[in-house]
Design a protein around this motif. Structure first.
Motif, PDB file in Angstrom:
ATOM      1  N   PHE A 113       0.712  -1.220  -0.168  1.00 26.44           N
ATOM      2  CA  PHE A 113       0.131   0.153   0.037  1.00 26.44           C
ATOM      3  C   PHE A 113       0.956   1.365  -0.163  1.00 26.44           C
ATOM      4  N   GLN A 114       0.557   2.130  -0.943  1.00 19.32           N
ATOM      5  CA  GLN A 114       1.479   3.436  -1.226  1.00 19.32           C
ATOM      6  C   GLN A 114       0.681   4.483  -1.144  1.00 19.32           C
ATOM      7  N   GLY A 115       0.918   5.463  -0.209  1.00 20.16           N
ATOM      8  CA  GLY A 115      -0.087   6.671  -0.267  1.00 20.16           C
ATOM      9  C   GLY A 115      -1.406   6.544  -0.031  1.00 20.16           C
ATOM     10  N   LYS A 116      -2.357   7.226  -0.708  1.00 19.05           N
ATOM     11  CA  LYS A 116      -3.629   7.482  -0.408  1.00 19.05           C
ATOM     12  C   LYS A 116      -4.149   6.303  -1.049  1.00 19.05           C
ATOM     13  N   PRO A 117      -5.335   6.051  -0.551  1.00 20.84           N
ATOM     14  CA  PRO A 117      -5.973   4.494  -1.155  1.00 20.84           C
ATOM     15  C   PRO A 117      -6.320   4.734  -2.661  1.00 20.84           C
ATOM     16  N   LEU A 118      -5.936   3.567  -3.098  1.00 24.07           N
ATOM     17  CA  LEU A 118      -5.865   3.440  -4.562  1.00 24.07           C
ATOM     18  C   LEU A 118      -6.599   2.006  -5.217  1.00 24.07           C
ATOM     19  N   ASN A 119      -6.985   1.887  -6.488  1.00 29.47           N
ATOM     20  CA  ASN A 119      -7.644   0.762  -6.832  1.00 29.47           C
ATOM     21  C   ASN A 119      -6.387  -0.408  -6.938  1.00 29.47           C
ATOM     22  N   ARG A 120      -6.575  -1.564  -6.925  1.00 31.33           N
ATOM     23  CA  ARG A 120      -5.509  -2.682  -7.122  1.00 31.33           C
ATOM     24  C   ARG A 120      -6.063  -3.795  -7.114  1.00 31.33           C
ATOM     25  N   PHE A 121      -5.555  -5.162  -7.461  1.00 35.71           N
ATOM     26  CA  PHE A 121      -5.652  -6.508  -7.449  1.00 35.71           C
ATOM     27  C   PHE A 121      -4.834  -6.982  -6.425  1.00 35.71           C
ATOM     28  N   SER A 122      -5.341  -8.116  -5.562  1.00 43.40           N
ATOM     29  CA  SER A 122      -4.502  -8.259  -4.558  1.00 43.40           C
ATOM     30  C   SER A 122      -5.049  -9.829  -4.103  1.00 43.40           C
ATOM     31  N   SER A 123      -4.536 -10.449  -3.090  1.00 41.84           N
ATOM     32  CA  SER A 123      -5.214 -11.572  -2.731  1.00 41.84           C
ATOM     33  C   SER A 123      -4.887 -11.751  -1.067  1.00 41.84           C
ATOM     34  N   ILE A 124      -5.668 -12.467  -0.320  1.00 40.79           N
ATOM     35  CA  ILE A 124      -5.541 -12.772   0.937  1.00 40.79           C
ATOM     36  C   ILE A 124      -5.026 -14.178   1.242  1.00 40.79           C
ATOM     37  N   LEU A 125      -3.943 -14.322   1.850  1.00 42.30           N
ATOM     38  CA  LEU A 125      -3.238 -15.808   1.975  1.00 42.30           C
ATOM     39  C   LEU A 125      -3.322 -16.427   3.261  1.00 42.30           C
ATOM     40  N   HIS A 126      -3.735 -17.703   3.488  1.00 38.45           N
ATOM     41  CA  HIS A 126      -3.612 -18.279   4.935  1.00 38.45           C
ATOM     42  C   HIS A 126      -2.261 -18.343   5.241  1.00 38.45           C
ATOM     43  N   ALA A 127      -2.049 -18.459   6.606  1.00 34.99           N
ATOM     44  CA  ALA A 127      -0.512 -18.556   7.186  1.00 34.99           C
ATOM     45  C   ALA A 127       0.457 -19.638   6.418  1.00 34.99           C
ATOM     46  N   GLN A 128      -0.181 -20.617   6.228  1.00 36.48           N
ATOM     47  CA  GLN A 128       0.648 -21.360   5.375  1.00 36.48           C
ATOM     48  C   GLN A 128       0.817 -21.158   3.867  1.00 36.48           C
ATOM     49  N   GLY A 129       0.396 -20.057   3.455  1.00 37.15           N
ATOM     50  CA  GLY A 129       0.805 -19.686   2.033  1.00 37.15           C
ATOM     51  C   GLY A 129      -0.228 -19.759   1.049  1.00 37.15           C
ATOM     52  N   ARG A 130      -1.206 -20.501   1.305  1.00 37.49           N
ATOM     53  CA  ARG A 130      -2.344 -20.937   0.408  1.00 37.49           C
ATOM     54  C   ARG A 130      -3.355 -19.691   0.306  1.00 37.49           C
ATOM     55  N   VAL A 131      -4.076 -19.635  -0.928  1.00 37.75           N
ATOM     56  CA  VAL A 131      -4.919 -18.573  -1.110  1.00 37.75           C
ATOM     57  C   VAL A 131      -6.325 -18.797  -0.190  1.00 37.75           C
ATOM     58  N   MET A 132      -6.547 -17.741   0.432  1.00 39.90           N
ATOM     59  CA  MET A 132      -8.006 -17.885   0.979  1.00 39.90           C
ATOM     60  C   MET A 132      -9.023 -16.891  -0.070  1.00 39.90           C
ATOM     61  N   TYR A 133      -8.492 -15.829  -0.608  1.00 39.71           N
ATOM     62  CA  TYR A 133      -9.394 -15.025  -1.508  1.00 39.71           C
ATOM     63  C   TYR A 133      -8.370 -14.206  -2.578  1.00 39.71           C
ATOM     64  N   ASP A 134      -8.833 -14.145  -3.785  1.00 38.52           N
ATOM     65  CA  ASP A 134      -8.402 -13.215  -4.689  1.00 38.52           C
ATOM     66  C   ASP A 134      -9.403 -11.879  -4.824  1.00 38.52           C
ATOM     67  N   VAL A 135      -8.848 -10.627  -4.432  1.00 34.50           N
ATOM     68  CA  VAL A 135      -9.723  -9.915  -4.436  1.00 34.50           C
ATOM     69  C   VAL A 135      -9.420  -8.599  -5.201  1.00 34.50           C
ATOM     70  N   PHE A 136     -10.343  -7.488  -5.468  1.00 37.12           N
ATOM     71  CA  PHE A 136      -9.959  -6.452  -5.972  1.00 37.12           C
ATOM     72  C   PHE A 136     -10.447  -5.112  -5.044  1.00 37.12           C
ATOM     73  N   LEU A 137      -9.530  -4.176  -4.745  1.00 35.30           N
ATOM     74  CA  LEU A 137      -9.800  -3.257  -3.986  1.00 35.30           C
ATOM     75  C   LEU A 137     -10.095  -1.592  -4.874  1.00 35.30           C
ATOM     76  N   TYR A 138     -10.854  -1.145  -4.694  1.00 36.96           N
ATOM     77  CA  TYR A 138     -11.614   0.270  -4.813  1.00 36.96           C
ATOM     78  C   TYR A 138     -11.234   1.175  -3.869  1.00 36.96           C
ATOM     79  N   GLY A 139     -10.459   2.081  -4.070  1.00 34.20           N
ATOM     80  CA  GLY A 139     -10.080   3.196  -3.231  1.00 34.20           C
ATOM     81  C   GLY A 139     -11.312   4.262  -3.032  1.00 34.20           C
TER      82      GLY A 139
END
Length: 346
Positions: A40-66
């Motif tokens: 995350f850099q500066g003010k809220p900005l749009n982006r694509f990202s993901s949320i991972l489990h502690a063991q490194g597997r994917v829980m969610y692929d997400v879009f963020l809208y600032g």
């Protein structure tokens, strides 16, 4: 191989099975920075990202809208092995100045592609390569790659994907006046043709690894970012691992090369390699068909099998009752070259 039926006219389609969470407050960026796989850099900005489990597997692929005071996160809301995203966030809020709530009933999600407005900002793709086979886009633009427009996100996961639009529930986007309005299945076909994995069918929560799922190619991973949940295994794979599998778009054909339009009934089917000369040992491992429609789909395949298909030494097949369906991977024209030194024989 290029799909002949790829939709190129200005098109608009609803995106089903999606939900939205609002994360607001003075510490919303810091809060999400500790949970998401991109910086995350500066003010809220749009982006694509993901949320991972502690063991490194994917829980969610997400879009963020600032937004002015935080973010809207778009994710696949279908039931899965992952914990509810809202409950997961609330578990991590603790004393942070952050408010989390569902806003799914306030918006509809649409995809728009094919017009100048949908792709005029595209640039040629360049890549950073790791010895492991991980690949990152090198954004060569002065603009924020994902755009800064309110409730509109440039979908940079793949060239030609267009834009993602949040629209007040029940309304249609302004693009409805200039674009063909298509079905959700048309969006699925468009996404598959561009080689873009999305949601629980393509990236099974608590099972899929992020690089196998092409989150690196799609710009959803930051290997230089500091600590976040799931970071340790992901970065270790980047530096010292070897990527052996990738999600690839595939065509389904019969023994005569004719299209087999039965993809939807084959989802999750096992894909087996077979050598064209029975004197050779069958290659190890299998693949799996993921999302599909008509005669195309996405499949998790071993890279060695993809290379062997391209070299003409192996066929990939699905056994269906008394017949075999051939699975033919194709590499979208915007993707990094599969035969790059860092990927070949991975």
């Amino acid at each position: 191989m290029i799909l002949q039926h790829l939709l190129k006219a200005p098109s608009l389609a609803p995106v089903p099975h999606r939900a939205l969470v609002s994360v607001t407050g003075s510490q919303s960026s810091e809060f999400l920075n500790g949970l998401l796989s991109t910086s995350f850099q500066g003010k809220p900005l749009n982006r694509f990202s993901s949320i991972l489990h502690a063991q490194g597997r994917v829980m969610y692929d997400v879009f963020l809208y600032g937004t002015d005071n935080g973010y809207l996160l778009e994710y696949d809301s279908r039931p899965s092995e992952a914990p509810s995203l809202i409950s997961y966030f609330k578990r991590h809020v603790l004393r942070s100045k952050v408010k989390v709530r569902s806003v799914t009933e306030e918006y509809d999600i649409w995809a728009s592609w094919g017009s100048e407005k949908d792709h005029g900002w595209e640039t040629d793709r360049k890549w950073h390569w790791a010895k492991s086979g991980a690949i990152e886009p090198a954004w060569e633009t002065n603009d924020w790659p994902w755009g800064t427009e309110d409730l509109v996100l440039r979908d940079r996961r793949g060239v030609g994907m267009g834009r993602r639009l949040l629209v007040k529930k029940g309304d249609r986007p302004p693009e409805a006046a200039t674009h063909d309005i298509l079905s959700a299945d048309a969006y699925l076909e468009h996404r598959i043709s561009r080689g873009v994995a999305e949601g629980v069918k393509d990236i099974p929560p608590m099972q899929a690894f992020p690089i196998d799922s092409n989150l690196d190619i799609m710009g959803g991973l930051d290997f230089r970012k500091g600590c976040y949940v799931g970071q340790e295994l992901t970065v270790r794979t980047y530096h010292t691992g070897v990527i052996r599998k990738r999600i690839s778009p595939v065509k389904l054909v019969d023994e005569h090369g004719e299209a087999v339009e039965a993809a939807s009934v084959l989802e999750n089917a096992e894909i087996k390699p077979a050598t064209k000369d029975d004197a050779f040992r069958r290659p190890r491992g299998t693949g799996k068909l993921l999302s599909s429609t008509k005669d195309v789909g996405l499949a998790l395949l071993r890279l060695e099998h993809i290379s062997a298909v391209r070299n003409g030494t192996v066929q990939l097949q699905i056994d269906v009752e008394s017949r075999k369906i051939n699975v033919v991977p194709f590499w979208p024209d915007w993707w990094p070259d599969l035969q790059h030194d860092n990927l070949s024989d991975a």
